[in-house]
Design a protein around this motif. Sequence first.
Motif, short mmCIF file in Angstrom:
data_model
loop_
_atom_site.label_atom_id
_atom_site.label_comp_id
_atom_site.label_asym_id
_atom_site.label_seq_id
_atom_site.Cartn_x
_atom_site.Cartn_y
_atom_site.Cartn_z
N ARG A 108 -21.78 13.73 48.49
CA ARG A 108 -20.95 13.56 49.70
C ARG A 108 -21.68 14.08 50.93
O ARG A 108 -21.69 13.41 51.97
CB ARG A 108 -19.62 14.31 49.52
CG ARG A 108 -18.76 14.41 50.77
CD ARG A 108 -18.23 13.06 51.21
NE ARG A 108 -17.40 13.18 52.39
CZ ARG A 108 -17.84 13.18 53.64
NH1 ARG A 108 -19.15 13.09 53.87
NH2 ARG A 108 -17.01 13.26 54.66
N LEU A 109 -22.31 15.23 50.82
CA LEU A 109 -23.03 15.78 51.96
C LEU A 109 -24.28 14.95 52.26
O LEU A 109 -24.63 14.73 53.43
CB LEU A 109 -23.42 17.23 51.69
CG LEU A 109 -24.02 18.01 52.87
CD1 LEU A 109 -23.06 18.05 54.04
CD2 LEU A 109 -24.39 19.43 52.44
N THR B 17 -18.87 7.74 43.29
CA THR B 17 -18.95 7.85 44.75
C THR B 17 -19.21 6.49 45.39
O THR B 17 -18.59 6.14 46.40
CB THR B 17 -20.06 8.83 45.16
OG1 THR B 17 -19.81 10.11 44.56
CG2 THR B 17 -20.10 9.00 46.67
N LEU B 18 -20.11 5.72 44.80
CA LEU B 18 -20.42 4.39 45.34
C LEU B 18 -19.24 3.45 45.22
O LEU B 18 -18.97 2.64 46.13
CB LEU B 18 -21.64 3.81 44.61
CG LEU B 18 -22.96 4.55 44.81
CD1 LEU B 18 -24.05 3.95 43.92
CD2 LEU B 18 -23.40 4.50 46.27
N LEU B 19 -18.50 3.53 44.12
CA LEU B 19 -17.38 2.62 43.89
C LEU B 19 -16.16 2.97 44.74
O LEU B 19 -15.42 2.09 45.18
CB LEU B 19 -16.99 2.64 42.41
CG LEU B 19 -18.00 2.01 41.44
CD1 LEU B 19 -17.50 2.16 40.00
CD2 LEU B 19 -18.22 0.54 41.76
N PHE B 20 -15.96 4.28 44.94
CA PHE B 20 -14.75 4.72 45.64
C PHE B 20 -15.06 5.44 46.95
O PHE B 20 -14.28 6.26 47.40
CB PHE B 20 -13.94 5.65 44.72
CG PHE B 20 -13.58 5.03 43.41
CD1 PHE B 20 -12.62 4.03 43.33
CD2 PHE B 20 -14.22 5.43 42.24
CE1 PHE B 20 -12.28 3.45 42.11
CE2 PHE B 20 -13.90 4.86 41.02
CZ PHE B 20 -12.93 3.86 40.95
N LYS B 21 -16.21 5.10 47.55
CA LYS B 21 -16.64 5.83 48.74
C LYS B 21 -15.66 5.69 49.90
O LYS B 21 -15.48 6.63 50.68
CB LYS B 21 -18.03 5.37 49.17
CG LYS B 21 -18.13 3.91 49.56
CD LYS B 21 -19.57 3.56 49.94
CE LYS B 21 -19.69 2.09 50.32
NZ LYS B 21 -21.08 1.74 50.69
N ASP B 22 -15.02 4.52 50.02
CA ASP B 22 -14.07 4.34 51.13
C ASP B 22 -12.91 5.31 51.02
O ASP B 22 -12.43 5.85 52.02
CB ASP B 22 -13.56 2.90 51.14
CG ASP B 22 -14.65 1.91 51.54
OD1 ASP B 22 -15.61 2.34 52.20
OD2 ASP B 22 -14.54 0.73 51.17
N TRP C 149 -11.65 10.83 53.41
CA TRP C 149 -10.92 12.08 53.21
C TRP C 149 -11.81 13.22 53.64
O TRP C 149 -12.74 13.62 52.97
CB TRP C 149 -10.56 12.20 51.73
CG TRP C 149 -9.60 13.30 51.42
CD1 TRP C 149 -8.88 14.05 52.29
CD2 TRP C 149 -9.24 13.76 50.11
NE1 TRP C 149 -8.11 14.96 51.62
CE2 TRP C 149 -8.29 14.80 50.29
CE3 TRP C 149 -9.61 13.38 48.82
CZ2 TRP C 149 -7.73 15.47 49.22
CZ3 TRP C 149 -9.05 14.06 47.75
CH2 TRP C 149 -8.13 15.09 47.95
N GLY C 150 -11.55 13.75 54.82
CA GLY C 150 -12.46 14.70 55.42
C GLY C 150 -12.69 15.96 54.62
O GLY C 150 -13.70 16.64 54.78
N SER C 151 -11.76 16.29 53.72
CA SER C 151 -11.88 17.53 52.95
C SER C 151 -12.57 17.33 51.61
O SER C 151 -12.60 18.25 50.79
CB SER C 151 -10.49 18.14 52.71
OG SER C 151 -9.84 18.40 53.93
N THR C 152 -13.13 16.15 51.37
CA THR C 152 -13.71 15.85 50.05
C THR C 152 -14.79 16.86 49.67
O THR C 152 -14.78 17.42 48.56
CB THR C 152 -14.31 14.44 50.02
OG1 THR C 152 -13.28 13.49 50.30
CG2 THR C 152 -14.91 14.13 48.67
N LEU C 153 -15.75 17.09 50.55
CA LEU C 153 -16.84 18.01 50.26
C LEU C 153 -16.31 19.39 49.95
O LEU C 153 -16.70 20.02 48.95
CB LEU C 153 -17.81 18.06 51.44
CG LEU C 153 -18.92 19.12 51.34
CD1 LEU C 153 -19.81 18.85 50.14
CD2 LEU C 153 -19.75 19.15 52.62
N ILE D 63 -13.87 23.39 43.71
CA ILE D 63 -13.60 23.22 42.28
C ILE D 63 -14.84 23.59 41.46
O ILE D 63 -14.76 24.31 40.47
CB ILE D 63 -13.17 21.78 41.98
CG1 ILE D 63 -11.81 21.50 42.62
CG2 ILE D 63 -13.11 21.53 40.47
CD1 ILE D 63 -11.40 20.04 42.59
N GLY D 64 -16.00 23.08 41.89
CA GLY D 64 -17.24 23.41 41.20
C GLY D 64 -17.52 24.90 41.22
O GLY D 64 -17.98 25.48 40.23
#
Length: 210
Positions: A23-24, A77-82, A87-91, A97-98
């Motif tokens: 994502r980053l 990520t490639l399939l669901f990137k949109d 979603w600004g909080s994804t990263l 979680i990690g």
Amino acid sequence: MELNFTILIELLGTFAFAISGIRLASGKHIDWFGAYIIGLVTAIGGGTMRDLLLDVTPFWILDSKYFITTGVALIATLLFKDKLFKWGSTLFLFDTIGLGLFTIVGITLSINAGLPLWVCIVMGTITGTVGGVVRDVLLNEVPLIFRKDIYALACVAGGGIYFACSYFNLPTDITEIIAASTVIVLRLVAVKFHLHLPQLQALNNKSKDN
């Protein structure tokens, strides 16, 4: 059962950290392979440092599932990137979680190695944070661990909760869930309510005229 649960935590943590790295990387004009490498080092960086300090063979050398899991994260990520990237909080969420999951992995492996309590907490913190540091350095970002946000301290708190649960003889699986949740919730609450340590103010080094 206990071993299988630990492996599940590892895979979920690998997936979450890989997503955060990819994502980053997406905002840095990096190609797919470069994004995969960023996701991979995010996922395995902390565990590699932990294993080197414990003087054991780095875990990813002995098992390819971490490479495969990172590949799955890239494909997702490639399939669901949109949906993910808008979603600004994804990263932040995947990194959090990690962080929680890998902290517990580091603590568990250190306990199995017979290390004292404080070393286990340190190893858990290293496992949870170093991958993100490597990711940020490679992408020319200030590492999260060096910002004012509560990050490594959340790992330390999770480690404390882990040993508190162990003291009361809770089942290992329950202990791991509670400790990982502590790290995740503490980080979420700290960001939500802007809780952080004081920043180190710049020192005044103005030279005086003689």
